[in-house]
Design a protein around this motif. Structure first.
Motif, PDB file in Angstrom:
ATOM      1  N   VAL A 192       0.860  -1.199   0.000  1.00  0.00           N
ATOM      2  CA  VAL A 192       0.000   0.000   0.000  1.00  0.00           C
ATOM      3  C   VAL A 192       0.886   1.236   0.000  1.00  0.00           C
ATOM      4  O   VAL A 192       1.765   1.373   0.861  1.00  0.00           O
ATOM      5  CB  VAL A 192      -0.953   0.024   1.209  1.00  0.00           C
ATOM      6  CG1 VAL A 192      -1.791   1.296   1.192  1.00  0.00           C
ATOM      7  CG2 VAL A 192      -1.846  -1.202   1.205  1.00  0.00           C
ATOM      8  N   LYS A 225      -2.435  -1.758   9.140  1.00  0.00           N
ATOM      9  CA  LYS A 225      -2.782  -2.591   7.991  1.00  0.00           C
ATOM     10  C   LYS A 225      -3.243  -3.954   8.493  1.00  0.00           C
ATOM     11  O   LYS A 225      -2.600  -4.579   9.334  1.00  0.00           O
ATOM     12  CB  LYS A 225      -1.582  -2.737   7.051  1.00  0.00           C
ATOM     13  CG  LYS A 225      -1.852  -3.526   5.776  1.00  0.00           C
ATOM     14  CD  LYS A 225      -0.618  -3.487   4.874  1.00  0.00           C
ATOM     15  CE  LYS A 225      -0.822  -4.278   3.597  1.00  0.00           C
ATOM     16  NZ  LYS A 225      -0.853  -5.726   3.851  1.00  0.00           N
ATOM     17  N   SER A 231      -6.405  -0.863   5.131  1.00  0.00           N
ATOM     18  CA  SER A 231      -5.267  -0.082   5.593  1.00  0.00           C
ATOM     19  C   SER A 231      -5.804   1.252   6.093  1.00  0.00           C
ATOM     20  O   SER A 231      -6.698   1.850   5.479  1.00  0.00           O
ATOM     21  CB  SER A 231      -4.262   0.154   4.459  1.00  0.00           C
ATOM     22  OG  SER A 231      -3.703  -1.067   4.022  1.00  0.00           O
ATOM     23  N   CYS A 280      -4.764   6.060  -2.235  1.00  0.00           N
ATOM     24  CA  CYS A 280      -3.949   4.893  -1.898  1.00  0.00           C
ATOM     25  C   CYS A 280      -3.738   4.083  -3.168  1.00  0.00           C
ATOM     26  O   CYS A 280      -4.646   3.972  -4.005  1.00  0.00           O
ATOM     27  CB  CYS A 280      -4.582   4.059  -0.800  1.00  0.00           C
ATOM     28  SG  CYS A 280      -6.128   3.235  -1.219  1.00  0.00           S
TER      29      CYS A 280
END
Length: 886
Positions: free
Chosen positions: A481, A523, A528, A545
């Motif tokens: 991420v 996360k 997340s 993201c």
């Protein structure tokens, strides 16, 4: 291509260009002195439509000091052309006046820095009240003042009169049938403008340009319609003054979609650049094309092979397209080769473009310059896209980390031109369509960014949730991420805040310093979280993201997916300051001290206050508020232009007498001090390492009046008009009628009022005999005649054009109190008004006849030029000789 410039040795030069287009031909080479500052603004007058997004450029050159200069934008509105209204500054958040503060804070008005010494002023939604003269100012950073520090341009707001209309229809045509659509375009703008009209087809999310009539009256087909335009299959005709007709002789399956027309209104700015000031789209017609089931024509193209077995002539041109492989998975690399077959290809000039589903991706012009379409620019900057010219017949486009959006039908478009700098078309050819299929690696993986609220109060916390969805259990995938942030206003695209790898490793990006100690990450499987504690103004902006899918824990992600953007707005703290707005009055004896109060409720925090005092002269004087003195939040005193002389500074004192009250003390109040007074208080707070203004409040008006004894002064009240040749000497009358008591003394002030401006003090005689002029350099030019004898007439030596206007004097009588050194005001009076008009030295036409002057009340004046050999004559209304010559 580069422009050769010859420069003499040891000479100074300056290249001046618009920041909006540094490659444009209006860049000027100008000789300047060493170290001479020059501020350049977009040339006016500019005409822009109501509600549009407007930009004005400004740059500075020849400066010393830091490479990043400060820019301040102000406007002189049509309603008050002499008053500067401050809008926005690159360095001072408290710079805007109250009427612009909210729009600046909401980023409806902002400054974009193009580079250290060049900026753009953005007004996102132009309003009627924005019309006026705009000034760009750069504060001095040089060792001395040399050059220009500001520049101005005029902006006029006009109505948006552009109209575009087409009847919406649902059409079905068989392949090969004809189709016609008509669009009506009109406008009623008073300025000279041009129109461009284009036809477009929208299929899904892809918009294909069909045919456009440019503002220069040139027909330009879209890439997918170029060949059909050349053969006459697609036409655009202007029918009458407002109707534009699109004709397709034989529709094709690719024509299916939503067809509409779009018009733009263009105006030529004074710098020669054309600007689209308004755009409108018509309603859409739905077109369905039914195919006839006929056999495909393989006479030229056979799938990915090039087109021709042999070329018939030197002008033949064949275009082919091929790929390393046509079936890919997300994250793979796609390479497309565009090949040309042409005789004498080495001496011919081509522009090559790649198109995906009839929408251009990139193009390389005949000189080798690569241009990406806007939606692909960010990916190209990140290194995911590459395109280059391998030879004059081979052009390559490579896409790394392909996504689902990269699948579809590709083809190459080749335009042959006369020369690299001459884009006059010789011919245009298209390749066959190459189908590229991209299979999802993440099994329908997508990312969604969620925020519980979009508006955050200052110092509060907020949370962003990145939710990964897939048709396959997410726990079986290796995911990374990446959190991205783009400040508001945008600057150089998105910045990486933090990157969390599949193994849990965290690496911070360039945006980290802004979030130092305030960002918290978490996360868990498909979710997340990014939490920001104690939000600051700098955290306002857009967040995304980006989720990566990895085949292994090492290397690079095989595919990546970017979420929807989420905007976060951090609202600055609200000012708790409250200032009393009640109207009041103060009456004191002439010559006594006067005190004007400003009361307030102060918030219980670490705020500092800035206080400004303003004076509003009584009628018939100009009603524009004049700033007397300002005390900044750091305690710095600054006097206004009308009160900056030593005598005025010593009489007007601003002081804080308690935690809730400021006072303006006026020493020895005189009749000229009568009028209304107001204070403006602004709250400042230390935030994010610097002081920020939270808002300004104005007090109510306080009227100051003087009580004077019964005695009177008698001055001549007659109005006069004088016409004088520039360079000559002129005397303006101000004479006392009668005699003064032996113990009395006179003081007097002469005022000068230019057309459209306020009355400004020109010369002051104090009762102790001292003479003072607020305007530097005028003392030697001005002379009082015989003050001791009551003749306070003013002589102007060598009048110039700027001396024109209206003059009057104000005289005061003072007497000493007993044996003390204090003087008391006994009486005051105003003279009549004298209007002075100047003419150039060589103008003799007016020297032989009387000129009627009717600007002054109750008089018809006939005045001759001041000349020793010509007597001047003046008459009143009752004089039967009015109109006679001198």
């Amino acid at each position: 291509m580069p422009i050769p410039i010859a420069i003499l040795k040891d000479s100074n030069f300056q290249l001046k260009c618009s920041p909006a287009n540094f490659m444009h031909d209006d860049c000027l080479l100008a000789g300047v002195g060493a170290g001479q500052r020059v501020v350049t603004i977009q040339k006016g007058p500019l005409y822009r439509v109501l509600g549009s997004h407007v930009t004005l450029w400004c740059n500075v050159s020849g400066y010393q000091g830091p490479a990043e200069q400060t820019f301040q934008w102000s406007v002189y509105l049509i309603s008050a052309p002499e008053r500067e209204v401050q809008i926005v500054s690159t360095a001072d958040p408290s710079f805007p006046y109250a009427m612009y503060t909210q729009r600046v804070r909401a980023q409806e008005i902002y400054v974009e820095r193009v580079q250290g010494d060049a900026v753009l002023l953005h007004i996102t939604e132009l309003q009627d009240r924005d019309a006026g003269e705009y000034e760009c100012h750069t504060p001095n950073t040089d060792e001395r003042y040399f050059g220009s520090y500001s520049a101005k341009t005029n902006l006029t707001v006009i109505a948006d009169t552009l109209s575009v209309s087409m009847r919406a229809q649902d059409l079905t045509r068989a392949e090969g049938d004809a189709m016609e659509l008509t669009c009506e375009v009109s406008r009623s703008t008073a300025q000279h403008t041009h129109l461009s009209v284009g036809w477009y087809c929208l299929g899904g999310e892809h918009r294909a340009e069909i045919l456009t009539l440019s503002k220069d009256f040139v027909l330009m087909p879209g890439p997918a319609y170029a060949q059909r335009f050349l053969t006459g299959n697609v036409r655009l005709d202007k029918v009458g003054s407002t109707l534009h007709r699109l004709s397709i002789a034989a529709v094709e399956p690719s024509d299916q979609g939503q067809v509409y027309c779009e018009a733009a209104e263009w105006i030529e700015d004074p710098d020669g650049m054309w600007k689209d000031i308004s755009r409108r789209q018509s309603e859409r017609t739905s077109l369905v094309v039914t195919q006839q089931g006929k056999a495909l024509d393989f006479s030229c193209f056979l799938q990915q092979r090039t087109c021709c077995v042999g070329l018939r002539s030197d002008q033949d041109l064949c275009v082919g397209i091929a790929a390393t492989k046509s079936a890919l998975s997300e994250g793979d690399t796609l390479q497309l080769n565009c090949t040309l077959e042409a005789q004498r290809s080495g001496s011919r000039h081509f522009q090559v473009a790649w198109l995906l589903n009839s929408t251009e991706v990139a193009r390389i012009d005949p000189s080798g310059l690569l241009v990406w379409k806007k939606e692909y620019e960010e990916r190209a900057r990140q290194g995911q896209l590459h395109a280059f010219k391998q030879s004059n017949t081979v052009y390559i486009l490579a896409i790394r980390e392909v996504g689902l959006e990269d699948g579809g039908g590709y083809h190459c478009s080749v335009l042959e031109v006369n020369a690299p700098g001459n884009f006059q078309s010789i011919q245009t050819n298209l390749s066959s369509t190459l189908r590229i299929d991209v299979k999802p690696l993440g099994l329908g993986l997508r990312a969604m960014l969620i925020s519980r609220t979009a508006t955050i109060s200052y110092a509060q916390s907020f949370e962003l949730i990145c939710h990964v969805r897939a048709s396959h259990p997410v726990k079986e995938l290796l995911l990374s991420v990446r959190w991205l942030f783009q400040p508001n206003p945008p600057a150089n695209g998105y910045q990486e805040l933090v990157h969390v790898l599949p193994d849990g490793t965290v690496s911070w990006g360039p945006a980290q310093p802004l979030f130092q100690g305030r960002a918290q990450l978490e996360k868990e499987r498909a979710f997340s979280w990014l939490r920001i504690h104690s939000a600051m103004a700098g955290h306002s902006g857009t967040y995304q993201c980006k989720v990566g899918v990895w085949r292994t824990l090492r290397g690079q992600p095989a595919a990546s997916f970017t979420s929807n953007p989420v905007g976060i707005k951090v609202v600055p703290p609200e000012s708790k300051l409250r200032v009393a707005t009640r109207e009041s009055s103060v009456e004191v004896a002439g010559g006594a001290d006067a005190i004007i109060e400003c009361r307030m409720e102060i918030p219980q925090n670490s705020s500092q206050l800035a206080v400004s005092w303003y004076f509003l002269p009584p009628p018939p004087a100009d009603a524009t508020p004049l700033r007397i003195v300002q005390t900044s939040h750091s305690g710095l005193l600054e006097y206004g232009a009308e009160f900056s002389s030593p005598a005025q500074k010593s009489r007007f004192l601003s002081q804080r007498v308690s935690s809730h009250m400021f006072q303006l003390r006026i020493l020895s109040a005189s009749p000229g001090d009568q009028g209304q007074y107001r204070c403006a208080v602004e709250e400042w707070r230390w935030l994010e390492g610097s002081w920020h203004g939270l808002g300004e409040q104005w007090s109510g008006r306080t009227r100051l009046q003087l009580r004077l004894p019964e005695s009177e002064l008698h001055l001549e009240k007659a109005n006069h008009s004088i016409l004088a040749r520039q360079g000559q000497e002129v005397t303006l009358g101000c004479r006392l009628q009668g005699t003064l008591p032996p113990a009395s003394r006179l003081s007097a002030t002469w005022f000068h009022k230019k057309e459209g401006g306020p009355a400004r003090p020109l010369l002051t005689l104090h009762h102790d005999g001292a003479i003072e002029s607020p305007q530097e350099g005028l003392v030697g030019k001005l002379q009082l005649r015989r003050p001791a004898a009551g003749d306070l007439s003013l002589t102007l030596g060598s009048v110039q054009e700027g001396d024109a206007g209206t003059y009057h004097c104000q005289v005061q009588e003072w007497q000493q109190r007993g044996n003390r050194e204090e003087w008391e005001l006994q009486a005051w009076a105003l003279s009549g008004y004298t209007q002075l008009t100047t003419i150039p030295p060589g103008n003799n036409d007016a020297a032989h006849n009387c000129l009627p002057q009717t600007a002054l009340p109750n008089l018809y004046l006939l005045t001759c030029i001041v000349h020793p050999s010509l007597p001047c004559c003046s008459t009143t209304k009752d004089d039967s000789s009015a109109g006679r010559t001198c």
